[in-house]
Design an enzyme around this catalytic site. Structure first.
Site, PDB file in Angstrom:
ATOM      1  N   ARG A  83     -81.149   3.645 -10.113  1.00  0.00           N
ATOM      2  CA  ARG A  83     -80.150   3.926 -10.980  1.00  0.00           C
ATOM      3  C   ARG A  83     -79.937   5.259 -10.549  1.00  0.00           C
ATOM      4  O   ARG A  83     -80.624   6.022 -10.797  1.00  0.00           O
ATOM      5  CB  ARG A  83     -80.557   3.690 -12.330  1.00  0.00           C
ATOM      6  CG  ARG A  83     -79.394   4.312 -13.390  1.00  0.00           C
ATOM      7  CD  ARG A  83     -78.097   3.471 -13.300  1.00  0.00           C
ATOM      8  NE  ARG A  83     -77.308   4.137 -14.202  1.00  0.00           N
ATOM      9  CZ  ARG A  83     -76.412   5.021 -13.917  1.00  0.00           C
ATOM     10  NH1 ARG A  83     -76.202   5.449 -12.675  1.00  0.00           N
ATOM     11  NH2 ARG A  83     -75.425   5.244 -14.659  1.00  0.00           N
ATOM     12  N   HIS A  86     -77.756  10.971 -12.506  1.00  0.00           N
ATOM     13  CA  HIS A  86     -76.637  10.801 -13.351  1.00  0.00           C
ATOM     14  C   HIS A  86     -77.160  11.650 -14.575  1.00  0.00           C
ATOM     15  O   HIS A  86     -78.123  11.793 -14.816  1.00  0.00           O
ATOM     16  CB  HIS A  86     -76.002   9.539 -13.700  1.00  0.00           C
ATOM     17  CG  HIS A  86     -77.067   8.977 -14.383  1.00  0.00           C
ATOM     18  ND1 HIS A  86     -78.146   8.136 -13.747  1.00  0.00           N
ATOM     19  CD2 HIS A  86     -76.978   8.373 -15.648  1.00  0.00           C
ATOM     20  CE1 HIS A  86     -78.743   7.406 -14.743  1.00  0.00           C
ATOM     21  NE2 HIS A  86     -78.117   7.663 -16.051  1.00  0.00           N
ATOM     22  N   HIS A  88     -75.376  12.226 -19.115  1.00  0.00           N
ATOM     23  CA  HIS A  88     -74.565  11.326 -19.963  1.00  0.00           C
ATOM     24  C   HIS A  88     -73.944  12.616 -20.845  1.00  0.00           C
ATOM     25  O   HIS A  88     -74.746  13.499 -21.334  1.00  0.00           O
ATOM     26  CB  HIS A  88     -75.170  10.503 -21.044  1.00  0.00           C
ATOM     27  CG  HIS A  88     -76.054   9.457 -20.181  1.00  0.00           C
ATOM     28  ND1 HIS A  88     -74.963   8.400 -19.694  1.00  0.00           N
ATOM     29  CD2 HIS A  88     -77.209   9.357 -19.665  1.00  0.00           C
ATOM     30  CE1 HIS A  88     -75.808   7.493 -18.801  1.00  0.00           C
ATOM     31  NE2 HIS A  88     -77.242   8.014 -19.069  1.00  0.00           N
ATOM     32  N   GLU A  93     -80.221   9.421 -24.030  1.00  0.00           N
ATOM     33  CA  GLU A  93     -80.613   8.164 -23.778  1.00  0.00           C
ATOM     34  C   GLU A  93     -82.172   8.093 -23.998  1.00  0.00           C
ATOM     35  O   GLU A  93     -82.998   8.819 -23.744  1.00  0.00           O
ATOM     36  CB  GLU A  93     -80.693   8.260 -22.005  1.00  0.00           C
ATOM     37  CG  GLU A  93     -80.924   7.006 -21.398  1.00  0.00           C
ATOM     38  CD  GLU A  93     -80.754   6.771 -20.244  1.00  0.00           C
ATOM     39  OE1 GLU A  93     -79.612   7.283 -19.802  1.00  0.00           O
ATOM     40  OE2 GLU A  93     -81.604   6.320 -19.493  1.00  0.00           O
ATOM     41  N   HIS A 132     -80.862  12.840 -14.415  1.00  0.00           N
ATOM     42  CA  HIS A 132     -82.007  11.863 -14.324  1.00  0.00           C
ATOM     43  C   HIS A 132     -81.627  10.775 -13.352  1.00  0.00           C
ATOM     44  O   HIS A 132     -80.324  10.412 -13.098  1.00  0.00           O
ATOM     45  CB  HIS A 132     -82.439  11.171 -15.689  1.00  0.00           C
ATOM     46  CG  HIS A 132     -81.262  10.487 -16.661  1.00  0.00           C
ATOM     47  ND1 HIS A 132     -80.597  11.083 -17.274  1.00  0.00           N
ATOM     48  CD2 HIS A 132     -80.931   9.050 -16.609  1.00  0.00           C
ATOM     49  CE1 HIS A 132     -79.706  10.405 -17.883  1.00  0.00           C
ATOM     50  NE2 HIS A 132     -80.135   9.072 -17.401  1.00  0.00           N
ATOM     51  N   GLU A 155     -67.969   4.552 -21.291  1.00  0.00           N
ATOM     52  CA  GLU A 155     -66.552   4.648 -20.882  1.00  0.00           C
ATOM     53  C   GLU A 155     -66.056   6.084 -20.722  1.00  0.00           C
ATOM     54  O   GLU A 155     -65.314   6.383 -19.537  1.00  0.00           O
ATOM     55  CB  GLU A 155     -65.611   3.774 -21.631  1.00  0.00           C
ATOM     56  CG  GLU A 155     -65.111   4.410 -22.909  1.00  0.00           C
ATOM     57  CD  GLU A 155     -65.939   3.907 -24.195  1.00  0.00           C
ATOM     58  OE1 GLU A 155     -67.280   3.967 -24.053  1.00  0.00           O
ATOM     59  OE2 GLU A 155     -65.541   3.381 -25.115  1.00  0.00           O
TER      60      GLU A 155
HETATM   61 MN    MN Z   1     -78.976   7.463 -17.772  1.00  0.00          MN
END
Ligand code: MN
Ligand code: MN
Length: 376
Positions: A83, A86, A88, A93, A132, A155
């Site tokens: 993953r 990125h 947020h 999280e 992360h 979104e």
């Molecule tokens: Mn994340």
């Protein structure tokens, strides 16, 4: 020595009693309230995002409208798959490892870094905005449940490194990254999200910047290794900011109910509750005032959302034990149970309140057990 629930929640109970004493009387002429919304969502039966490296299934406000304060993602990564880097912007999280192993890298605003490996029962927490990346370690696929403290996290609020690089002016990015325009042109032209990659070595390789300080606050907490609170019908583990200091906006819990056990009627004065069923079957009822109540059955891969202050219970139906992961959108845990409340009143008041004779009221519980075992 088992941890005493009563001791743990004593201060909370006192605070809750003060709050209820201050509550205003209901107005004489009340508007009719809407029906209670759906509080059940089957996240594991959805297909959201599937790629060669893994998959992700979401339960945001788009899929599960009642869940404004908490969103969930069920994610799977193949060995070596990542993953990508990125952050947020709108949410912290949390995650719980359900199967397999993965490695996490994270950077903090203090410029500190952490690399940590996660196995079944481990949790992580990244405060809002901490950058992360996750990578599957193998041998098999890893599967983890993610929770975010904002139902809108996805979104508008997920910022990926490849998305940024691909959408910014190439001359600016090439200059910042010390690349020629031709070299930059080889980078992904859109967001990777989950990409394939090589399985990393068992010992984490050195970070590119050897001068980085390790993070002073760990993003990792081994939830399943925490000694459980032993109750009549099962066990409970509660991880708030007290046990896991970096986890300031969420409290996590794992509830294990034996077949037939009942998690008592209770409510949470200052937090919504979000549940994910790992195993077993349970009936959950919510009470939303003015005669409004709703009951649903839950099984593996299904989510429940219980709004702040709503009365509720979990009734384990068997034949298997029921295992539930729970998130509250507060770093401080609070609950008030019906049983404890009944004990906090004189008998004559309850006799009048319930129009019940003294011998019936004397049967009522005087304190909370948290959970009741299988019916005799
Ligand atoms: Mn994340
Ligand atoms: Mn609860």
């Amino acid at each position: 020595m088992p941890i005493s629930r009563r001791k743990m929640f004593q201060s909370v109970t006192l605070a809750g009693m003060a709050a209820s004493a201050a509550a205003a009387a209901p107005p004489a002429d009340e508007p009719k309230l809407a029906e209670l919304p759906d509080f059940k969502y089957d996240i594991e039966s959805q297909t959201h995002w599937v790629g060669p490296g893994g998959s992700a299934k979401e339960a945001t406000v788009a899929e599960f409208p009642i869940s404004q304060s908490i969103a969930g993602v069920s994610m799977r990564l193949k060995p070596g798959a990542m993953r990508e880097l990125h952050w947020h912007s709108l949410a912290a999280e949390w995650a719980y490892m359900l199967e397999g192993r993965c490695r996490v890298t994270v950077i903090t605003p203090e410029g500190q870094a952490e690399v940590a490996d996660f196995e079944v029962g481990d949790t992580w927490y990244f405060p809002r905005g901490h950058g992360h990346a996750l990578q599957g370690l193998g041998p098999g696929e890893c599967h983890f449940l993610l929770g975010f403290d904002n139902g809108h996290f996805s979104e508008f609020g997920t910022f990926s490194v490849t998305d940024w690089i691909a959408s910014a002016p190439p001359d600016v990015v090439a200059r910042n990254l010390n690349l020629s325009l031709a070299q930059l042109a080889q980078f992904p032209r859109k967001e990777v999200y989950i990409g394939t990659g090589r399985v990393p070595p068992a010992a984490p390789p050195a970070l590119r910047n050897a001068d980085l300080q390790p993070s002073q606050f760990s993003h990792k907490y081994r939830l399943l290794d925490q000694p459980a609170i032993k109750l009549e019908g099962g066990t409970e583990r509660i991880v708030s900011s007290r046990e896991f200091p970096i986890q300031t906006t969420l409290t996590a819990s794992r509830l294990d109910l034996e077949p037939g056990a009942l998690r008592e009627l209770h409510w949470h004065p200052h937090a919504d509750e979000w549940q994910y069923y790992i195993r077993g079957r349970a009936r959950v009822g919510i009470f939303g005032s003015h005669g409004r109540a709703k009951t649903e059955e839950f099984g593996p891969g299904q989510i429940a959302f219980i709004p702040q202050g709503y009365g509720h219970y979990v009734d384990s139906l068997g034949p298997e034990p029921t295992e539930v992961l729970i998130l509250f959108n507060s770093g401080v845990y609070q609950e008030i149970s019906l049983s404890a409340w009944l004990g906090a009143n004189p008998a004559h008041l309850l006799e009048d309140n319930f129009s019940a004779p003294a011998d019936v009221v004397s049967r009522l519980p005087v304190k909370s057990k948290g959970m009741l075992g299988r019916r005799g």
